[in-house]
Design a protein around this motif. Structure first.
Motif, PDB file in Angstrom:
ATOM      1  N   HIS A  86       0.842  -1.194   0.000  1.00 21.09           N
ATOM      2  CA  HIS A  86       0.000   0.000   0.000  1.00 21.09           C
ATOM      3  C   HIS A  86       0.874   1.240   0.000  1.00 21.09           C
ATOM      4  O   HIS A  86       2.066   1.190   0.322  1.00 21.09           O
ATOM      5  CB  HIS A  86      -0.990   0.011   1.171  1.00 21.09           C
ATOM      6  CG  HIS A  86      -0.351  -0.032   2.532  1.00 21.09           C
ATOM      7  ND1 HIS A  86       0.253   1.053   3.119  1.00 21.09           N
ATOM      8  CD2 HIS A  86      -0.238  -1.040   3.419  1.00 21.09           C
ATOM      9  CE1 HIS A  86       0.707   0.716   4.307  1.00 21.09           C
ATOM     10  NE2 HIS A  86       0.425  -0.556   4.512  1.00 21.09           N
ATOM     11  N   TYR A  88       0.564   5.950  -0.262  1.00 24.55           N
ATOM     12  CA  TYR A  88      -0.212   7.182  -0.356  1.00 24.55           C
ATOM     13  C   TYR A  88       0.129   7.869  -1.672  1.00 24.55           C
ATOM     14  O   TYR A  88       1.209   7.677  -2.229  1.00 24.55           O
ATOM     15  CB  TYR A  88       0.111   8.115   0.811  1.00 24.55           C
ATOM     16  CG  TYR A  88      -0.527   7.689   2.102  1.00 24.55           C
ATOM     17  CD1 TYR A  88      -1.751   8.225   2.506  1.00 24.55           C
ATOM     18  CD2 TYR A  88       0.083   6.744   2.917  1.00 24.55           C
ATOM     19  CE1 TYR A  88      -2.341   7.840   3.688  1.00 24.55           C
ATOM     20  CE2 TYR A  88      -0.499   6.343   4.105  1.00 24.55           C
ATOM     21  CZ  TYR A  88      -1.700   6.891   4.487  1.00 24.55           C
ATOM     22  OH  TYR A  88      -2.288   6.495   5.656  1.00 24.55           O
ATOM     23  N   SER A 122      -3.431  -1.199  -2.581  1.00 22.76           N
ATOM     24  CA  SER A 122      -4.265  -0.156  -1.999  1.00 22.76           C
ATOM     25  C   SER A 122      -3.539   1.181  -2.046  1.00 22.76           C
ATOM     26  O   SER A 122      -2.393   1.282  -1.611  1.00 22.76           O
ATOM     27  CB  SER A 122      -4.604  -0.513  -0.551  1.00 22.76           C
ATOM     28  OG  SER A 122      -5.348   0.511   0.063  1.00 22.76           O
ATOM     29  N   CYS A 124      -3.998   5.303  -0.918  1.00 24.11           N
ATOM     30  CA  CYS A 124      -4.745   6.228  -0.075  1.00 24.11           C
ATOM     31  C   CYS A 124      -4.359   7.662  -0.431  1.00 24.11           C
ATOM     32  O   CYS A 124      -3.228   7.923  -0.845  1.00 24.11           O
ATOM     33  CB  CYS A 124      -4.446   5.998   1.401  1.00 24.11           C
ATOM     34  SG  CYS A 124      -5.327   4.615   2.108  1.00 24.11           S
ATOM     35  N   THR A 126      -5.048  11.661   1.289  1.00 26.06           N
ATOM     36  CA  THR A 126      -5.614  12.454   2.376  1.00 26.06           C
ATOM     37  C   THR A 126      -5.673  13.905   1.933  1.00 26.06           C
ATOM     38  O   THR A 126      -4.848  14.359   1.131  1.00 26.06           O
ATOM     39  CB  THR A 126      -4.785  12.333   3.669  1.00 26.06           C
ATOM     40  OG1 THR A 126      -3.470  12.829   3.440  1.00 26.06           O
ATOM     41  CG2 THR A 126      -4.725  10.888   4.148  1.00 26.06           C
ATOM     42  N   PHE A 143     -11.703   6.662  -5.990  1.00 27.08           N
ATOM     43  CA  PHE A 143     -11.382   6.535  -4.572  1.00 27.08           C
ATOM     44  C   PHE A 143     -12.661   6.664  -3.745  1.00 27.08           C
ATOM     45  O   PHE A 143     -13.562   7.411  -4.098  1.00 27.08           O
ATOM     46  CB  PHE A 143     -10.388   7.621  -4.140  1.00 27.08           C
ATOM     47  CG  PHE A 143      -8.971   7.378  -4.568  1.00 27.08           C
ATOM     48  CD1 PHE A 143      -7.994   7.057  -3.641  1.00 27.08           C
ATOM     49  CD2 PHE A 143      -8.600   7.495  -5.907  1.00 27.08           C
ATOM     50  CE1 PHE A 143      -6.682   6.845  -4.031  1.00 27.08           C
ATOM     51  CE2 PHE A 143      -7.296   7.285  -6.308  1.00 27.08           C
ATOM     52  CZ  PHE A 143      -6.327   6.959  -5.363  1.00 27.08           C
ATOM     53  N   ILE A 146     -13.202   6.884   3.325  1.00 26.56           N
ATOM     54  CA  ILE A 146     -13.206   5.832   4.351  1.00 26.56           C
ATOM     55  C   ILE A 146     -13.133   6.386   5.766  1.00 26.56           C
ATOM     56  O   ILE A 146     -13.228   5.623   6.720  1.00 26.56           O
ATOM     57  CB  ILE A 146     -12.078   4.801   4.133  1.00 26.56           C
ATOM     58  CG1 ILE A 146     -10.697   5.453   4.205  1.00 26.56           C
ATOM     59  CG2 ILE A 146     -12.286   4.049   2.828  1.00 26.56           C
ATOM     60  CD1 ILE A 146      -9.564   4.451   4.315  1.00 26.56           C
ATOM     61  N   ILE A 164      -9.837  10.911   4.516  1.00 31.80           N
ATOM     62  CA  ILE A 164      -9.035   9.798   4.008  1.00 31.80           C
ATOM     63  C   ILE A 164      -9.843   9.086   2.926  1.00 31.80           C
ATOM     64  O   ILE A 164     -10.988   8.691   3.149  1.00 31.80           O
ATOM     65  CB  ILE A 164      -8.676   8.804   5.129  1.00 31.80           C
ATOM     66  CG1 ILE A 164      -7.993   9.534   6.288  1.00 31.80           C
ATOM     67  CG2 ILE A 164      -7.789   7.679   4.587  1.00 31.80           C
ATOM     68  CD1 ILE A 164      -7.935   8.734   7.570  1.00 31.80           C
ATOM     69  N   TYR A 165      -9.220   8.965   1.757  1.00 35.16           N
ATOM     70  CA  TYR A 165      -9.826   8.263   0.627  1.00 35.16           C
ATOM     71  C   TYR A 165      -8.938   7.083   0.260  1.00 35.16           C
ATOM     72  O   TYR A 165      -7.714   7.160   0.383  1.00 35.16           O
ATOM     73  CB  TYR A 165      -9.970   9.203  -0.573  1.00 35.16           C
ATOM     74  CG  TYR A 165     -11.174  10.098  -0.467  1.00 35.16           C
ATOM     75  CD1 TYR A 165     -12.345   9.797  -1.172  1.00 35.16           C
ATOM     76  CD2 TYR A 165     -11.177  11.220   0.348  1.00 35.16           C
ATOM     77  CE1 TYR A 165     -13.460  10.603  -1.065  1.00 35.16           C
ATOM     78  CE2 TYR A 165     -12.283  12.025   0.455  1.00 35.16           C
ATOM     79  CZ  TYR A 165     -13.425  11.715  -0.249  1.00 35.16           C
ATOM     80  OH  TYR A 165     -14.538  12.507  -0.141  1.00 35.16           O
ATOM     81  N   GLN A 166      -9.560   6.003  -0.216  1.00 34.38           N
ATOM     82  CA  GLN A 166      -8.804   4.798  -0.553  1.00 34.38           C
ATOM     83  C   GLN A 166      -9.333   4.186  -1.845  1.00 34.38           C
ATOM     84  O   GLN A 166     -10.533   4.226  -2.137  1.00 34.38           O
ATOM     85  CB  GLN A 166      -8.946   3.771   0.580  1.00 34.38           C
ATOM     86  CG  GLN A 166      -8.175   2.495   0.351  1.00 34.38           C
ATOM     87  CD  GLN A 166      -8.363   1.499   1.493  1.00 34.38           C
ATOM     88  OE1 GLN A 166      -9.384   1.505   2.176  1.00 34.38           O
ATOM     89  NE2 GLN A 166      -7.376   0.652   1.686  1.00 34.38           N
ATOM     90  N   VAL A 168      -8.861   0.433  -3.680  1.00 31.39           N
ATOM     91  CA  VAL A 168      -8.342  -0.917  -3.537  1.00 31.39           C
ATOM     92  C   VAL A 168      -8.298  -1.558  -4.906  1.00 31.39           C
ATOM     93  O   VAL A 168      -9.260  -1.478  -5.677  1.00 31.39           O
ATOM     94  CB  VAL A 168      -9.211  -1.747  -2.559  1.00 31.39           C
ATOM     95  CG1 VAL A 168      -8.715  -3.181  -2.478  1.00 31.39           C
ATOM     96  CG2 VAL A 168      -9.206  -1.104  -1.175  1.00 31.39           C
TER      97      VAL A 168
END
Length: 173
Positions: A86, A88, A122, A124, A126, A143, A146, A164-166, A168
């Motif tokens: 994962h 960012y 994953s 992420c 922010t 995204f 979450i 916070i966005y994710q 996957v």
């Protein structure tokens, strides 16, 4: 769609990176940067950038206009975890080049690169809760919201929430 390319940083990018890193309005994005940087610090960063994400755990790329080749922004993968796969993602597009599709192109490119080349599972992102442009950008790129960290960033005397966005990487069969 804007005609853009994603490329490695070049020594000729130092001047524009110096401008972006020292623009206080770019510090108000929740990136955690709140100090000026010297030209020599930026020069060292560019010179020492190996683009080896497995060693550095980060990678900065330049978003450039395909016609002129000039830098219009940059996009980063950072806090890369090669074990859990994962990372960012962060992005900055120069004010005069915003709303032209560069950010969307760059994020979609970085998603494909992260998933297809690096095998990341994953990603992420922010952002401050007031950053409606980034919220729309990351939602448009798939995204999902979450969660948030309440009163996470201080700008002046005001505290801001961090969203916070994710995304996957879900295999399709």
């Amino acid at each position: 769609m804007t005609d853009a390319i994603i490329r490695a940083m070049e020594p000729s990018d130092v001047d524009v990176l110096f401008q972006w890193e020292n623009n206080p309005s770019n510090w108000m994005d929740g990136s955690g940067n709140c100090r000026p940087m010297s030209r020599s610090d930026i020069q060292r960063f560019v010179d020492n950038s190996t683009l080896d994400i497995y060693q550095e755990r980060q990678m900065r790329l330049v978003i450039a206009d395909a016609q002129s080749g000039s830098a219009v922004g940059c996009i980063d993968i950072f806090d890369f975890d090669p074990f859990s796969l994962h990372a960012y993602i962060g992005i900055l597009v120069d004010e005069k080049h915003r709303n032209k599709g560069y950010a969307y192109y760059a994020v979609k490119w970085l998603i494909r690169y992260s998933f297809d080349v690096l095998g990341i599972k994953s990603l992420c992102a922010t952002m401050l809760s007031t950053n409606t442009h980034s919220i729309r950008l990351f939602e448009k790129c798939g995204f999902e919201y979450i969660g948030k960290r309440r009163q996470w960033y201080r700008i002046g005397d005001t505290m801001y929430d961090e969203l916070i966005y994710q995304l996957v990487n879900t295999p399709t069969i």
